[in-house]
Enzyme design. Structure first.
Site, PDB file in Angstrom:
ATOM      1  N   GLY A 642       0.827  -1.285   0.098  1.00 47.45           N
ATOM      2  CA  GLY A 642      -0.307  -0.426   0.066  1.00 47.45           C
ATOM      3  C   GLY A 642       0.905   1.389  -0.058  1.00 47.45           C
ATOM      4  O   GLY A 642       0.169   2.158  -0.528  1.00 47.45           O
ATOM      5  N   GLU A 643       2.139   1.016   0.307  1.00 39.42           N
ATOM      6  CA  GLU A 643       2.654   2.481   0.788  1.00 39.42           C
ATOM      7  C   GLU A 643       3.120   3.121  -0.981  1.00 39.42           C
ATOM      8  O   GLU A 643       3.965   1.864  -1.416  1.00 39.42           O
ATOM      9  CB  GLU A 643       4.211   2.306   1.408  1.00 39.42           C
ATOM     10  CG  GLU A 643       3.711   1.609   2.713  1.00 39.42           C
ATOM     11  CD  GLU A 643       4.810   1.775   3.731  1.00 39.42           C
ATOM     12  OE1 GLU A 643       6.526   2.184   3.556  1.00 39.42           O
ATOM     13  OE2 GLU A 643       4.427   0.753   4.644  1.00 39.42           O
ATOM     14  N   SER A 644       3.153   4.361  -1.066  1.00 44.51           N
ATOM     15  CA  SER A 644       3.513   4.561  -2.545  1.00 44.51           C
ATOM     16  C   SER A 644       5.189   4.097  -3.254  1.00 44.51           C
ATOM     17  O   SER A 644       5.385   3.682  -3.903  1.00 44.51           O
ATOM     18  CB  SER A 644       3.411   6.077  -2.186  1.00 44.51           C
ATOM     19  OG  SER A 644       4.709   6.695  -2.038  1.00 44.51           O
ATOM     20  N   LYS A 646       6.920   1.568  -2.584  1.00 42.43           N
ATOM     21  CA  LYS A 646       7.123  -0.224  -2.694  1.00 42.43           C
ATOM     22  C   LYS A 646       6.398   0.139  -3.732  1.00 42.43           C
ATOM     23  O   LYS A 646       6.967  -0.973  -4.617  1.00 42.43           O
ATOM     24  CB  LYS A 646       6.353  -1.051  -0.681  1.00 42.43           C
ATOM     25  CG  LYS A 646       6.924  -1.360   0.097  1.00 42.43           C
ATOM     26  CD  LYS A 646       6.151  -1.141   1.150  1.00 42.43           C
ATOM     27  CE  LYS A 646       7.653  -1.355   2.422  1.00 42.43           C
ATOM     28  NZ  LYS A 646       5.991  -2.366   3.392  1.00 42.43           N
ATOM     29  N   ILE A 647       5.010   0.813  -4.280  1.00 39.05           N
ATOM     30  CA  ILE A 647       4.891   0.010  -5.170  1.00 39.05           C
ATOM     31  C   ILE A 647       5.182   0.885  -6.526  1.00 39.05           C
ATOM     32  O   ILE A 647       5.742   0.171  -7.198  1.00 39.05           O
ATOM     33  CB  ILE A 647       3.580   1.310  -5.453  1.00 39.05           C
ATOM     34  CG1 ILE A 647       2.124   0.692  -4.218  1.00 39.05           C
ATOM     35  CG2 ILE A 647       2.713   1.079  -6.470  1.00 39.05           C
ATOM     36  CD1 ILE A 647       0.925   1.340  -4.115  1.00 39.05           C
TER      37      ILE A 647
END
Length: 1415
Positions: A642-644, A646-647
């Site tokens: 969910g973290e930007s 990580k994405i």
């Protein structure tokens, strides 16, 4: 055919053959002319019925015939002139008139039908063949003419014409000359027939059936021809089918336009050039090529047929459906028809498809994709046809359809059967029927296991299917249904297939366990030769081991990622020092991982995690995939964090990989990254219910301007991506678990990509290479399922099916050495015999006879025991429970507890005329109910007996029949063979059988035993003894258990009872039988008889006489076989008990006499023992004195044996310390025993003892060394004299030692005789002086003995004896002054003592002159 003889004369065989052949040609030519003539006449006759064909008048009243009639008449004139030259005639000549009639617009349907019938006859009679001139043109002309024939099924009168068209076209394909047809003409034939089928759907049922049957026959003919077609390289053959655009298409796919007829149904408007077609298939002729279509028919036309069939399958997508349309025709009827044709095609040419890459690619991709689609149809008929096609594809092409078959079972069969999506009972039943059909293929499940379950990239299809069958056959809180029985059939097919492969026993061996000793990248494992079992079997087993370990590692990882990786390092699946590639492959190829944890790991900012992420992305193959498809596949393997940040990292790795493999439109990796972000945002916008205002296509295109290195991406490209996301949501939260929950288009594309690199398909063959591993996985659920069906079933047919399954399970378990499985099977079966049930039944025998299930289970159990008893371990206990139950009912055969030699070895007592010892005759029958008679007919005879104490009603016919069935069942079980043939059992099984026989006694010891328990224990002990005797070659396997069990019985029993009786005499029986067979066992066996010495006194007293009899039999039969001291000691210990009791002592003494008489069986090993036994019998007063005297005689006579042995060099005595002279020891023991008997209170015995002692000592003259005699005088002679003197001086009671003086007289004589006999040897001793003074001292003391009365015998005897001794000593120069022996002291001391005894002896022995001379 006969021929008229035209002239006479001899002809050669060759001339005769030429004449006959010429006649045949002439006759055939005439016959063909007649046939064609009749067909022409038939057409003309029909045409003449209409005046328009009769003729027409032109100017000048000249009558002219129509051209059609004129051509027919011309043919009539010509044909009879051809004679025997028909094979040189162009077929077009006699076909053209008929074809003109067929093509003419002026002819009516009846005329066309007759002409078609004529052409049909010409084709079926094969008037022309491949060797006929211009035959190819004729065939093409027929096809062109018939397919261009005008027909319209709007009038029922024209149905006959249409039927003839179908027959002619079919006969064209069946004709041998059909191989000359071109691809184009065959395609036209097929499309024409399809057009007829489509138009006939709303007409008569007969036309519909015939037209559809015709197209089926047509398809079969075409696909059968494939086996004769050589492999051809068509355009695009170099690569597999990647998209629909690569497939050959059909520009005239008989497209159908639907027209409402006003009543809710529809008709088909199918003009000659069809107007409604599959838009994706336009241009097929261009793809295949005009030149290929004009060649003789083969692969190109088959491809067109496939495309026609695929269009039929998806016809509802190609037509606009009106509101009143008959949707069933499109959703079920037409797809079902198309699937049926596909099935016919695969049945006929399936095995030939693999020879043609383009056709194979069609089957692998588009055909199977359609099957996956229609496999989820709600129509059971469609599903059934899909399954039939899949079965045929498996049969013909399974080696090319590995992953497709996996998808079929995962996404269709398992989903229907496991209710993963709403499925009706009919669908579930069809799916189960299909699975059973597959299981009937003998190698199916084995190949699924080898190819899929043992592949780390595939799901466990075998495991899932076997579990499905087991659960499907398992009725839960419901009666048996057809579904349960279907699943049972599948299970039975699988295990019977395994059982059938066992016949090749040479390949069955213990498989070594797989271990990984060092790290090797598991995803790189390869097999050098997949067709060689010696290589692929080990490779497959290794892969399966890795797959199991990976799943265990996944379980650890899901609980704790760090510990999970450590576990895999410990099992050598990951290196000791983790590297990114190995961890990435673990995430990629391991099913069951928690996708949330995987996503968190891959999105982590740690440098190692970032490296793992890029390696993970590198495991995907995005070649030629669209961006949305690639993104779907990538995100299905983990949950997007969910973290930007990580994405960002995840999408960067994805974009890099995608751009490397599919850079067609994208300018750089950044474009792929931005567009991927945009797709995820679009997906959230379109499929999140909280977003009210949805993004439009224009918005999406506008948002992605200038992202392709400053340029715009093609609008069509973005539009396609937009609609793909809108139509099918991009799953950012993938489903947890393994397998294929649903076959989506993206997954299918991925499957096709994986199929390029997957390992080759392994053909299993008829040998049980992996059956052991497979059976170990499915055995437990299978046994449970079949057992439950057997329990709930009521029909005999189901019973027998289950029994066949039980036997197959037993065979597999035994042959693959799965003892635990066989034990479980036996335990389950024993429950159905009802013999282990504790429920009391009034008439158990009748109830058993009436219960078919119980009788079948009993027969099955004992059949398994007799065939596979080698591999039964703990199951013996349950088997024994059944046997004990039958024993209590009196249904066992009489020989169950007998050994092989019971009837062949007569007992010793029987030979000698004595009653034979029988343990049953000694048994104490318990009070209460009398014991049931044993034997198979015992219970039955009791029922029939009319001589009973209480009157009973006569049994009914039903009871008699039940009892007879019971008896017959028990006879078929061959229970006695279990024990009589136990010598064939393997060691482990034999040991477990022995333990099972001991168990009932152990159980009764823990609980309060009842008479029944005691009877059971006795029977089990009988069986234990029987198997011990039957396994005499392997007695070491059983003996310790038998000994411990017997010891437990002996030591815990304090009252006589049948059990201890059986234990005691069972030991004797074992010794009696086994010692003659193997003398090396004698010591161990005889040692067990020492247990009898531990019997409680009361118990020993009850059986003492019989014990003595058994000892007697044992010794007499095996005297020469008992070698050791220990063995004989056991015998003598038993005899020593009997000596104290009158009733048993005589038999015991008989044994001693048998051994010692003439020394026949005396050996250095038993000499001392039997001397002691003889002494004990001599001491015993329970019998007459005569026996004691005989015993002393035996002791004295045994001296001869010592003399004989002393002559042997180094006589050895087994079991005795050899550090001293054995003869010396034995002689010393003998004389000590006799010395003791010389003190016996009984005069006769005492005196006989002295006589025997004298005989014994005299008899050893020259044998013993001189020092031995000095010791003997000190310990034996002098000691005996001293003891006798003490007895005399003590004054015993009048009843004892009545005639002691006689004994003393004998003692003095003994002393004198012995001294003189050995004087020469004694005089040489250094201690002779002391010895001689001892003799004189005893004589002096005996002279002073006082007796009651005036008896002077002793006093008179001693001087005479002394005088005799002195004379001898004088004569031998021993008694002289200044002797060499002791010097003057001997002389002086001698006369000092002699003067005390008899002073006158000196002068008598040495007269005066001699005395003086000496002085």
């Amino acid at each position: 055919m006969g021929y008229v003889k035209l002239h006479s004369g001899a002809k050669t065989d060759e001339e005769t053959e030429v004449v006959h052949r010429g006649c045949d040609d002439m006759v055939r030519g005439t016959a063909l002319s007649c046939i064609i003539n009749s067909e022409v006449s038939a057409v003309l006759s029909v045409m003449r019925r209409n005046i328009r064909w009769a003729g027409r008048y032109m100017a000048g009243d000249e009558q002219l015939e129509h051209s059609l009639i004129q051509s027919l008449k011309t043919l009539k004139k010509q044909m009879f002139s051809w004679g025997d030259q028909w094979h040189t005639i162009d077929p077009v000549i006699y076909l053209q008139p008929f074809l003109d009639v067929i093509q003419s617009d002026e002819t009516s349907a009846p005329i066309v039908s007759i002409a078609l019938s004529s052409v049909y006859k010409i084709l079926t009679l094969e008037i022309f063949n491949l060797n006929t001139v211009n035959v190819d043109k004729a065939m093409h002309l027929i096809v062109d003419s018939v397919t261009s024939c005008r027909f319209d099924v709007t009038d029922a009168s024209e149905e006959a014409e249409i039927l003839m068209i179908l027959q002619v076209l079919l006969s064209c394909m069946k004709n041998k000359a059909s191989v000359l047809l071109s691809n184009q003409h065959v395609s036209i034939i097929v499309k024409t027939c399809f057009r007829v089928v489509c138009q006939a759907d709303n007409k008569g049922e007969l036309l519909q059936k015939i037209s559809r049957n015709t197209i089926h026959e047509l398809i079969r003919c075409i696909f059968l021809h494939l086996q004769n077609v050589e492999a051809q390289l068509l355009p695009n053959d170099a690569s597999s089918v990647k998209s629909e655009d690569d497939l050959p298409n059909n520009d005239i796919s008989f497209g159908i336009k639907q027209i409402n007829n006003g009543n809710g149904s529809f008709v088909y408007d199918a003009p000659e050039t069809c107007c409604s077609i599959d838009k994706n298939r336009i241009g097929a002729t261009k793809v295949i090529g005009d030149q290929l279509m004009t060649n003789t028919y083969g692969v190109p036309c088959v491809m067109e047929i496939f495309n026609i069939l695929f269009s039929l399958l998806n016809i509802s997508e190609n037509l606009d459906m009106g509101p009143r349309s008959n949707t069933k025709a499109f959703e079920e009827d037409m797809p079902l028809f198309a699937l049926g044709l596909i099935n016919s095609a695969i049945e006929s040419g399936g095995s030939s498809l693999k020879n043609h890459p383009k056709l194979l690619a069609l089957v692998q991709d588009e055909l199977f994709r359609n099957l996956m689609q229609f496999g989820l149809s709600t129509s059971p008929s469609v599903l059934s046809m899909v399954c039939s096609i899949a079965l045929n594809l498996y049969h013909h092409l399974r080696s090319e359809l590995k992953l497709q078959l996996e998808a079929f079972f995962s996404c269709i069969i398992l989903r229907h059967s496991k209710n993963r999506h709403p499925a009706s009972f009919q669908q579930q039943e069809v799916a189960m029927e299909a699975l059973v059909d597959f299981c009937m293929q003998k190698d199916f499940m084995a190949e699924m296991y080898a190819n899929l379950d043992c592949d780390i990239t595939c799901s466990n299809v075998f495991e899932c299917l076997s579990n499905l069958l087991s659960k499907g056959a398992f009725p839960v809180n419901c009666p048996l249904s057809s579904m349960h029985l279907l699943a049972l059939d599948g299970l039975l097919a699988v295990i019977q297939g395994m059982a059938g492969r066992i016949n090749n026993a040479s390949l069955i061996s213990e498989q070594t366990s797989v271990e990984l000793r060092e790290y090797t990248p598991f995803w790189t494992l390869k097999c050098e030769n997949y067709s060689d079992p010696n290589q692929w079997v080990g490779y497959v087993r290794r892969r399966k081991y890795i797959k199991r370990r990976l799943m265990i590692g996944a379980d650890h990882f899901n609980r704790d990622p760090k510990k999970g990786l450590e576990f895999l390092q410990g099992t050598h699946l990951l290196p000791d020092k983790l590297d990114p590639q190995s961890v990435a492959c673990f995430f990629r190829y391991t099913s069951g991982l928690d996708k949330n944890l995987v996503g968190d790991f891959l999105g982590n900012h740690d440098e190692f995690c970032v490296q793992v992420l890029h390696e993970f992305a590198g495991t995907f193959d995005f070649q030629d995939m669209s961006l949305d498809t690639s993104l779907r596949l990538f995100l299905e393997t983990f949950r997007l964090p969910g973290e930007s940040q990580k994405i960002q990292r995840v999408l960067e790795a994805f974009s890099e990989r995608y751009y490397d493999q599919s850079p067609h439109i994208l300018a750089n990796m950044d474009a792929a990254l931005v567009l991927s972000y945009s797709l995820i945002m679009l997906n959230t916008d379109q499929h999140n219910v909280q977003v009210k205002k949805k993004m439009t296509e224009e918005d999406f295109i506008r948002n992605n301007r200038s992202i392709n290195d400053g340029n715009d991406l093609p609008r069509d490209y973005l539009s396609e991506l937009y609609h793909a996301i809108c139509k099918n949501e991009l799953k950012t939260i993938p489903e947890q678990g393994a397998g294929f929950p649903e076959m989506t288009p993206s997954r299918w594309i991925d499957l096709m990509q994986k199929s390029k690199s997957t390992s080759p398909y392994i053909s299993y063959g008829s040998c049980p290479y992996l059956d052991r591993d497979m059976f170990a996985m499915m055995s437990g659920p299978t046994i449970a399922a079949i057992s439950v069906v057997f329990e709930h079933a009521e029909q005999e047919e189901v019973f027998r099916s289950c029994v066949s399954g039980f036997l197959a399970l037993a065979k597999i378990s035994a042959c693959h050495h799965l003892e635990d499985v066989l034990d479980d099977l036996v335990v389950s079966l024993c429950r159905f015999t009802t013999l282990t049930n504790s429920i009391s039944i009034e008439e158990p025998v009748s109830a058993f006879g009436d219960d078919l299930k119980a009788r079948l289970a009993t027969e099955t159990v004992f059949s398994i025991v007799n065939q596979y008893g080698d591999f039964i371990h703990t199951g013996w206990r349950n088997i024994l429970d059944c046997i004990l139950r039958l024993h209590k009912l009196g249904l066992l055969p009489a020989r169950v507890a007998s050994d092989a030699s019971d009837d062949t070895e007569p007992s010793l007592d029987a030979v000698q005329g004595k009653p034979v010892l029988n343990s049953q005759s000694l048994s104490l029958t318990p009070t209460g109910t009398p014991r049931m008679s044993s034997g198979l007919m015992g219970r039955f005879s009791q029922l029939l007996s009319l001589e009973t104490e209480e009157p009973r009603s006569q049994p009914s016919e039903q009871q008699l029949a039940s009892h007879q069935r019971t008896v017959h069942t028990i006879q078929k079980c061959h229970i006695d063979s279990i024990f009589t043939e136990s010598k064939l059992l393997k060691p482990d099984s034999l040991r477990h059988l022995a333990r099972a026989l001991v168990w009932p006694y152990s159980r009764s010891q823990k609980n309060n035993s009842s008479p029944d328990d005691e009877d059971t224990a006795v029977f089990c002990l009988e069986l234990l003894i029987a198997i011990t005797l039957n396994n005499r070659d392997r007695i070491s396997l059983l003996w310790q258990g038998v000994y411990d069990h017997t010891a437990s019985i002996v030591q815990s029993t304090f009252m006589p009872c049948p059990l201890v009786e059986k234990a005691v005499f069972g030991l004797f029986k074992i010794c009696q039988r086994l010692i003659p067979y193997n003398e090396n066992l004698a010591d161990e066996l005889l040692k067990s008889l020492q247990l009898i010495l531990k019997l409680d006194t009361q118990v020993a007293d009850a059986y003492r006489e019989n014990i003595t009899q058994e000892v007697t039999r044992l010794v007499k039969a095996n005297a020469t076989r008992i070698k050791s001291h220990m063995g004989w000691k056991t015998i003598t210990d038993l005899l020593s008990i009997t000596a104290r009791y009158l009733e048993s002592s005589e038999a015991g003494f008989e044994v001693v006499t048998f051994i010692m008489t003439d020394g026949a069986f005396l050996t250095p090993a038993n000499y001392i023992l039997f001397v002691d036994s003889a002494r004990q019998f001599a001491e015993s007063r329970v019998s007459l004195t005569d026996r004691s005297i005989r015993a002393l005689g035996l002791m004295a006579d045994s001296t001869a044996c010592l003399v004989r042995w002393s002559l042997d060099t180094n006589p050895g005595i087994e079991g005795i310390d050899k550090t001293y002279d054995p003869i010396k020891e034995m002689w010393s023991h003998l004389v000590k025993g006799l010395r003791k008997m010389c003190l016996d209170p009984r005069d006769e015995v005492r005196n006989q003892g002295l006589s025997s002692l004298i005989k014994c000592m005299i008899g050893m003259d020259g044998i013993c060394i001189t020092s031995q005699w000095q010791q003997s005088f000190d310990t034996v002679v002098f000691g005996l004299l001293d003891d006798l003197l003490k007895i005399t001086q003590q004054g015993q009671s009048p009843k004892e030692y009545k005639n002691i003086e006689t004994t003393l007289v004998l003692a003095m004589k003994f002393l004198s005789k012995l001294f003189l006999h050995f004087l020469k040897d004694l005089s040489a001793l250094s201690g002779f002086c002391k010895l001689w003074l001892g003799v004189l001292d005893r004589m002096d003391k005996y002279m002073n003995v006082k007796f009651r009365g005036k008896s002077e015998k002793l006093h008179e005897l001693i001087p005479d004896l002394l005088q005799n001794i002195l004379v001898v000593m004088k004569a031998r120069g021993i008694l002289v002054q200044r002797s060499a022996i002791c010097g003057d002291s001997l002389w002086e001391l001698t006369w000092l003592h002699v003067n005390n005894i008899a002073p006158s002896l000196k002068s008598e022995v040495f007269p005066g002159d001699e005395y003086a001379q000496d002085l």
